[in-house]
Structure formats: structure tokens, C-alpha cells
Enzyme design. Structure first.
Site, mmCIF file in Angstrom:
data_model
loop_
_atom_site.group_PDB
_atom_site.id
_atom_site.type_symbol
_atom_site.label_atom_id
_atom_site.label_comp_id
_atom_site.label_asym_id
_atom_site.label_seq_id
_atom_site.Cartn_x
_atom_site.Cartn_y
_atom_site.Cartn_z
ATOM 1 N N ASP A 337 -6.707 4.038 -4.621
ATOM 2 C CA ASP A 337 -5.515 4.265 -4.131
ATOM 3 C C ASP A 337 -5.742 4.494 -2.563
ATOM 4 O O ASP A 337 -6.986 4.896 -2.106
ATOM 5 C CB ASP A 337 -4.918 5.532 -4.737
ATOM 6 C CG ASP A 337 -5.596 6.768 -4.501
ATOM 7 O OD1 ASP A 337 -7.069 6.583 -4.754
ATOM 8 O OD2 ASP A 337 -5.380 7.861 -4.418
ATOM 9 N N GLU A 338 -4.694 4.574 -1.698
ATOM 10 C CA GLU A 338 -4.711 4.988 -0.273
ATOM 11 C C GLU A 338 -5.955 4.365 0.343
ATOM 12 O O GLU A 338 -6.597 5.079 1.177
ATOM 13 C CB GLU A 338 -4.801 6.463 -0.234
ATOM 14 C CG GLU A 338 -3.580 7.291 -0.729
ATOM 15 C CD GLU A 338 -3.417 8.598 -1.036
ATOM 16 O OE1 GLU A 338 -2.395 9.145 -0.797
ATOM 17 O OE2 GLU A 338 -4.726 9.236 -1.086
ATOM 18 N N ALA A 339 -6.254 3.155 0.076
ATOM 19 C CA ALA A 339 -7.338 2.442 0.966
ATOM 20 C C ALA A 339 -6.831 1.743 1.941
ATOM 21 O O ALA A 339 -6.812 0.701 2.353
ATOM 22 C CB ALA A 339 -7.958 1.329 -0.037
#
Length: 530
Positions: A337-339
């Protein structure tokens, strides 16, 4: 479980009393839920079927024996011993456990029986019957006996001896995966605190503990092949505290402790983002060969592994290989996530290779739902954490993955995230997904929550607890309880039983039990607590 007339009458009585008190400002207390609900109507999670017999119950007292015969095998004996341990503390009774010929299974007491013919109960279902001669727990598998034992605990007095009311329960779970997650990366917590959580989870039939082991702020698990990850990357946390990490032996101990309570541990190594602790530990993991400083803030999305370097994948292979060897369960969680600092094409290429490493080590991938925008590997599990406001395209990607055969775990942040504040007065926690009061956390249906994701594609539910603002056991428990109990019910109970008016009464009756166990919890104003 359809509500009986008695249950409906009880709801009306209590609702009227509460309404009257609110309307007139009367100082008189409304009747407690336990005064209008039978013990079988108070059970949480709500069973598939439960009824009081109307006859005499079983006198649980000094002469009670736990019987695991005939021919129970070692595992059933262990279930009996653990149940005895759980009951001895509150009751003060000796509760000897007998098996084999000595415990033929036919004497008075609490009887644990496996029935090979009871296939309809599955791996976790059970039947509980109480008569004057004792309590009989029947299951197809030992895990079912354990789950039934947790139901029995709720039928007994919170303290001391007493009577188990006469009656019958038949129960099986709605979803196979019923989880909770704890983040020990933002703030480090010792294994003993997580063991306590395992006991709290298992009591309400949660069967999975997901541990978020790494993030920008800290690396919490020892890795022999990359020792600076824990030694250096683990020596920080949010706010600049000392951090810490678990040794491999401590992790093994937790996994074994949870397994005895039929809770599987799912470890998470977040990647390709949320990796500043790793980048700070080893310069060679950075594209420019320069290690950044350790990070103690709470921003997200600024870090990334170097996707184009082969050394990155050697690192992943080493780390996931060592973790897989420590973890008997089927799943490894690789985050995803949130890369935000990893371009989309690089992200997809990276996740292809990371998923292949998981498969190489004999495990099944779990990843946050951003994986659905890349190329989920066959059988990969997608964990959805969006909100009601999440873009339709993002939800559609999860639905497409579900139609392609990828199971979905539901953790909607505006319902299931335990670190979201209850209201503006809540001291710990965040509110980026909005406030999540107890009623909102409970009032959603996992089988219909995501458009075009049918219930058959839902593996289960999970309640994550992120710890950017949580550094103490008291704050941890305040944020988890009582919302965790609602998530447990959403995962276990049949959809026909999910109704807030009935649930709030059953939840209220858990107050003395939580208090007796020393569990800090939020006394939500919408619940008529005892």
C-alpha cells in the site's frame, strides 16, 4: 438465528426504558440488558442457534471435572487443559482434567467429544448441550471444541462457581477468516502484550492475528542474513523512542502460543514502500547507495525499495525465506500500500517478483488492495482498506480481482480501523477516515459491502490497529474495545443475526467480563452498559 418472541419483547422493554429516561431526563437507571436477556441471548458473537431448555442447569462447582474421553488424542487433551486454565482463574475451582478410561466421557462434568460424523460442523463449529448432569461440547475437529469452550465461558458467572443454564447451542462461522491486526512497527510492543491480545481475540472466536512487523519507523523482527535490520532499523519508533525488536525465539513463542488457541499468525513485511527502516539500515538497498536517516514521524509514501537492482530481490528472498521458515501458517503479507514513490510500472514489476518469492517459500500472498491494480498472482488474497469515499475505479479493481478468483479480506478504514477516533473527544487515534463510533463500526454487512464483490468471494474480515498515536497497553485496549467485538460478530455470526438494537444489548452484558479481565474499554454512550 431468528429472534424469539422473548428476545423481541426484551428489546422492546429495554428500548422503551432507555427512550423514556432520555426523553424525561429521569435519574433512574434503565434496566440492565442482563435483566431482560437470558444467558443464551447474551452470547457474543451471536450463535447460529441457541435456546434455553427451560429445565434445570448444571451446577458448576468444586466437584466439576473436565472429561476428554474416550480416546481423545493429545490435541483434545490440550484443549481440555487450556479450558481448565481459563476457567480456574475466574472460578477458583480445581477443575481436574481426565481422559482415556478414567474420563470415559459419560460422567458428570464438562465433556469434550469429537464426532467424526459431524461433518456439518466443519473445522470450527460445535454443539453445546447443558443438562443437570453436565455440559457436553461436541465438534468435528479440536478447533471446534476450543470455540465451544469460549461460548461456555460466557454462560458461566464472571467470578466464582454457579449454574450453567440448561440449553443448547449449535454454531458454525460465517467466514473462514476472522482477523485482527496490530502494528508493532510505529511503536514497539513486547511479545507478552501481543499474547494478551491473542487471548482477548480468541475469546470472541477471532482466528487470525496479522502482525505488521516493518515500516518506515522501525524493523521489529530479527533476520540472521541482514542483522542490521533489527539492530539498527529496530532502534527507533514514532516520537523518537528506543524502539526494539523481537528475536526469532520470541516470534516462535508467539506463533506457538497463538496456535494453541487456534489463532494463526500472519506476518507482514511491507514493500516496496514503507521501508525507510530497511533503507536506513543498509545503504546498498538505496538506488543512490546512500542510507537515509532513521524516521520517527508519521508521514507515509516517501520511501521505496530500489526496484531495478537485483540486490533488492536477494534481500526480499532472504527476509521472506527466514520468516516463512518461522511461520507454519499458509499466508505471508507483503503490504503493497501507499507506494507513492514507486512508479506504477515499477510497482507492478516489483510485485510480480515479490509474489514469486512468496510462492517459492511455499506460502500464499496477502497484500493490501493496491495489488489489484497490478497483477495479483494466482490465489493471492487482496485486503481492502478503503472507505465509503474511495474512488469507484479503485473498488472496481478489487471487484475484478474477486471475479478472477482472488479472495478478499475486508478492512474498511471507516468501519474496521481500530485506531480511528470514536469522536472528537477521543485522545489517542487519528481521524483521516472519519470518526468511527461503536455503532458505525458494527453496522455494515461484509457480504454486500463492496459493489460487485459477492459474499462467496469474501474470505473474511479484519480489524487493524495502527499505532502512530498508540504507545501504551491502555490506549491499545481503549481503541480496540469494544469495537473489536463487533468485528468478531460480523465475521462469525449469520447475517440474519446482525442487528444493532439486539447487538448493543448483548455488548452491554460483556462489561462485567471485560472489567474482571482488566481490559480497558470505551464506554460508548450508545450502549446501555452494566
Amino acid at each position: 438465528m431468528r429472534a424469539t418472541r422473548r428476545t423481541l419483547a426484551a428489546l422492546l422493554v429495554l428500548a422503551a426504558a432507555v427512550s423514556c429516561t432520555a426523553a424525561h431526563g429521569d435519574d433512574a437507571e434503565p434496566p440492565h440488558a442482563s435483566a431482560v436477556l437470558t444467558p443464551y441471548e447474551r452470547l457474543l458473537p451471536a450463535p447460529v442457534s441457541a435456546r434455553a431448555s427451560g429445565g434445570a442447569g448444571y451446577a458448576f462447582g468444586p466437584g466439576t471435572v473436565i472429561r476428554t474421553g474416550p480416546g481423545p488424542g493429545e490435541e483434545v487433551r490440550r484443549v481440555g487443559e487450556l479450558l481448565a486454565e481459563q476457567l480456574r482463574g475466574p472460578s477458583g475451582l480445581p477443575l481436574p482434567v481426565v481422559d482415556g478410561e478414567e474420563g470415559s466421557g459419560d460422567g458428570d462434568g464438562i465433556r469434550l467429544r469429537l464426532d467424526a460424523r459431524a461433518r456439518e460442523l466443519g473445522a470450527e463449529g460445535y454443539r453445546l448441550r447443558t443438562t443437570p448432569s453436565g455440559v457436553t461440547l461436541t465438534a468435528h475437529a479440536p478447533a471446534g471444541l476450543f470455540r465451544g469452550g469460549q461460548t461456555l465461558r460466557q454462560l458461566l458467572p464472571v467470578r466464582g462457581a454457579g449454574e450453567v443454564p440448561g440449553g443448547d447451542v449449535t454454531d458454525t462461522p460465517r467466514f473462514a477468516y476472522r482477523g485482527a491486526m496490530v502494528d508493532i512497527a510505529r511503536h514497539h510492543f513486547p511479545v507478552d502484550q501481543v499474547k494478551r491480545y491473542v487471548d482477548q481475540l480468541a475469546q470472541y472466536k477471532i482466528n487470525t492475528l496479522h502482525v505488521h512487523l516493518t515500516d518506515d519507523q522501525g524493523w521489529r523482527i530479527a533476520v540472521d542474513s541482514w542483522p542490521r535490520l533489527a539492530a539498527y532499523g529496530g532502534a527507533s519508533e514514532v516520537g523518537g523512542g528506543p524502539g526494539g525488536h523481537w528475536t526469532k525465539d520470541e516470534y516462535r513463542d508467539l506463533v506457538a502460543y497463538a496456535a494453541r488457541r487456534y489463532v494463526d499468525v500472519v506476518p507482514e513485511i511491507d514493500m516496496p514502500g514503507h521501508v525507510n527502516a530497511a533503507l536506513a539500515s543498509y545503504a546498498e538497498l538505496n538506488c543512490d547507495g546512500k542510507a537515509p536517516e532513521r524516521y520517527t514521524g508519521i508521514k507515509v509514501g516517501f520511501s521505496s525499495l530500489c526496484v531495478g537492482e537485483e540486490r533488492t530481490y536477494e534481500f526480499i528472498d532472504d527476509v521472506l525465506g527466514e520468516l516463512a521458515a518461522l511461520t507454519p501458517g499458509r499466508y505471508l503479507h507483503i503490504g503493497g500500500d501507499e507506494a507513492h514513490s514507486t512508479p506504477a510500472a515499477d510497482y507492478a514489476a516489483f510485485m510480480d517478483r515479490a509474489q514469486a518469492v512468496v510462492a517459492k517459500h511455499g506460502k500464499t500472498v496477502v497484500a493490501w488492495h493496491q495489488l489489484a491494480n497490478a497483477r495479483p498472482a494466482p490465489g493471492a488474497v487482496v485486503q481492502y482498506w478503503g472507505t465509503d469515499k474511495t474512488a469507484a475505479a479503485e473498488k472496481a479493481a478489487v471487484a475484478t480481482a474477486a471475479r478472477s478468483g482472488h479472495p478478499v479480506i475486508l478492512s474498511p478504514a471507516d468501519r474496521a480501523y481500530l485506531d480511528m477516533k470514536y469522536d472528537k473527544a477521543t485522545k489517542p487515534g487519528l481521524a483521516w477516515a472519519g470518526y468511527v463510533p461503536v455503532q458505525r463500526s458494527y453496522s455494515w454487512n461484509p457480504g454486500t459491502h463492496l459493489p460487485d464483490v459477492p459474499e462467496s468471494a469474501v474470505l473474511g474480515v479484519e480489524a487493524p490497529l495502527w499505532t502512530e498515536t498508540i504507545a501504551t497497553r491502555a490506549d491499545w485496549e481503549l481503541m480496540a474495545f469494544p469495537r473489536l467485538l463487533g468485528i468478531a460478530e460480523l465475521g462469525w455470526s449469520p447475517s440474519a443475526s446482525l442487528a444493532w438494537p439486539a447487538y448493543r444489548l448483548r455488548l452491554a452484558t460483556q462489561s462485567p467480563r471485560l472489567t474482571a479481565q482488566g481490559t480497558a474499554y470505551y464506554r460508548a454512550p450508545e450502549v446501555p452498559w452494566e
